[in-house]
Write a protein that holds these residues in place. Structure first.
Motif, short mmCIF file in Angstrom:
data_model
loop_
_atom_site.label_atom_id
_atom_site.label_comp_id
_atom_site.label_asym_id
_atom_site.label_seq_id
_atom_site.Cartn_x
_atom_site.Cartn_y
_atom_site.Cartn_z
N GLU A 8 -147.48 21.41 106.83
CA GLU A 8 -148.02 20.87 105.59
C GLU A 8 -148.60 19.48 105.79
O GLU A 8 -149.72 19.17 105.35
N GLU A 9 -147.87 18.63 106.47
CA GLU A 9 -148.33 17.26 106.66
C GLU A 9 -149.44 17.18 107.70
O GLU A 9 -150.32 16.31 107.62
N ALA A 10 -149.47 18.11 108.66
CA ALA A 10 -150.59 18.18 109.60
C ALA A 10 -151.88 18.49 108.86
O ALA A 10 -152.94 17.91 109.14
N GLN A 11 -151.79 19.39 107.89
CA GLN A 11 -152.97 19.73 107.08
C GLN A 11 -153.42 18.53 106.26
O GLN A 11 -154.62 18.24 106.16
N LYS A 12 -152.48 17.80 105.68
CA LYS A 12 -152.84 16.60 104.92
C LYS A 12 -153.50 15.55 105.82
O LYS A 12 -154.45 14.88 105.40
N ARG A 13 -152.98 15.40 107.04
CA ARG A 13 -153.60 14.45 107.97
C ARG A 13 -155.04 14.87 108.28
O ARG A 13 -155.96 14.04 108.28
N ALA A 14 -155.24 16.15 108.52
CA ALA A 14 -156.59 16.65 108.83
C ALA A 14 -157.54 16.42 107.65
O ALA A 14 -158.68 15.96 107.85
N PHE A 15 -157.10 16.72 106.44
CA PHE A 15 -157.94 16.50 105.26
C PHE A 15 -158.24 15.02 105.07
O PHE A 15 -159.36 14.64 104.72
N THR A 16 -157.25 14.18 105.31
CA THR A 16 -157.44 12.74 105.16
C THR A 16 -158.46 12.23 106.17
O THR A 16 -159.35 11.44 105.84
N LEU A 17 -158.35 12.69 107.41
CA LEU A 17 -159.32 12.28 108.43
C LEU A 17 -160.72 12.75 108.07
O LEU A 17 -161.70 12.02 108.26
N GLN A 18 -160.85 13.97 107.55
CA GLN A 18 -162.16 14.47 107.12
C GLN A 18 -162.74 13.59 106.01
O GLN A 18 -163.93 13.27 106.02
N LEU A 19 -161.89 13.21 105.07
CA LEU A 19 -162.34 12.32 103.99
C LEU A 19 -162.81 10.99 104.55
O LEU A 19 -163.87 10.48 104.17
N LEU A 20 -162.04 10.42 105.46
CA LEU A 20 -162.42 9.14 106.06
C LEU A 20 -163.75 9.25 106.79
O LEU A 20 -164.61 8.37 106.69
#
Length: 162
Positions: A8-20
């Motif tokens: 779950e948190e790996a997915q959040k990290r990936a989404f956050t990096l995409q946003l950045l």
């Protein structure tokens, strides 16, 4: 919710990096990213590779990383012995800070309060697993005396090789 090495948190990290990346591509003036770091003693998950890679990716984008609102929730600890609780909390501070401070992009570490006397985790409106036990999530106790967490934090800063 991006600190732990789980799906779950790996997915959040990936989404956050995409946003950045999207923000940087759109020339949004962006200098840093903050990680709130409300972490838990007694969690079944650990931190390591995932958060290190996230911070390194932020650095590669030219961003600083701020550890903000850091505290260690002790709800998942099954015992009431204050010494054991403080030791477990200090170990989490040490593990987490040693992990993130290995990356030079981390330039700020802020706790969510200084003393246990005013922590949001003891708010009576908040549902707690141990309602008769006050949380001890911060580096100083309710009388502003340094706890084991303070010394663990200091040791993590002193050992940093940047």
């Amino acid at each position: 919710g991006i600190e732990y090495d789980n799906a779950e948190e790996a997915q959040k990290r990936a989404f956050t990096l995409q946003l950045l990346l999207r923000l940087k591509a759109a020339n949004v003036p962006l200098d840093a990213v903050g990680i709130q770091s409300h972490i838990r003693a007694g969690s079944p998950h650990s931190f390591g590779k995932g958060i290190r890679e996230f911070v390194a990716s932020a650095r590669q984008m030219g961003l600083q990383v701020f550890i903000t609102e850091m505290d260690v929730n002790d709800d998942e600890l099954a015992y009431d012995d204050v010494g054991k609780i403080d030791h477990a909390i200090a170990a989490v501070y040490s593990d987490y800070l040693t992990t993130v401070l290995a990356e030079p992009a981390v330039t700020v570490v802020l706790t969510w309060g200084v003393s246990d006397a005013h922590t949001w985790l003891n708010n009576p409106m908040r549902k707690q697993r141990h309602p008769n036990r006050l949380q001890r999530p911060l580096p100083f106790d309710e009388s502003y005396r340094p706890k084991e967490a303070f010394f663990a934090m200091r040791e993590s800063f002193d050992q940093r090789k940047v």
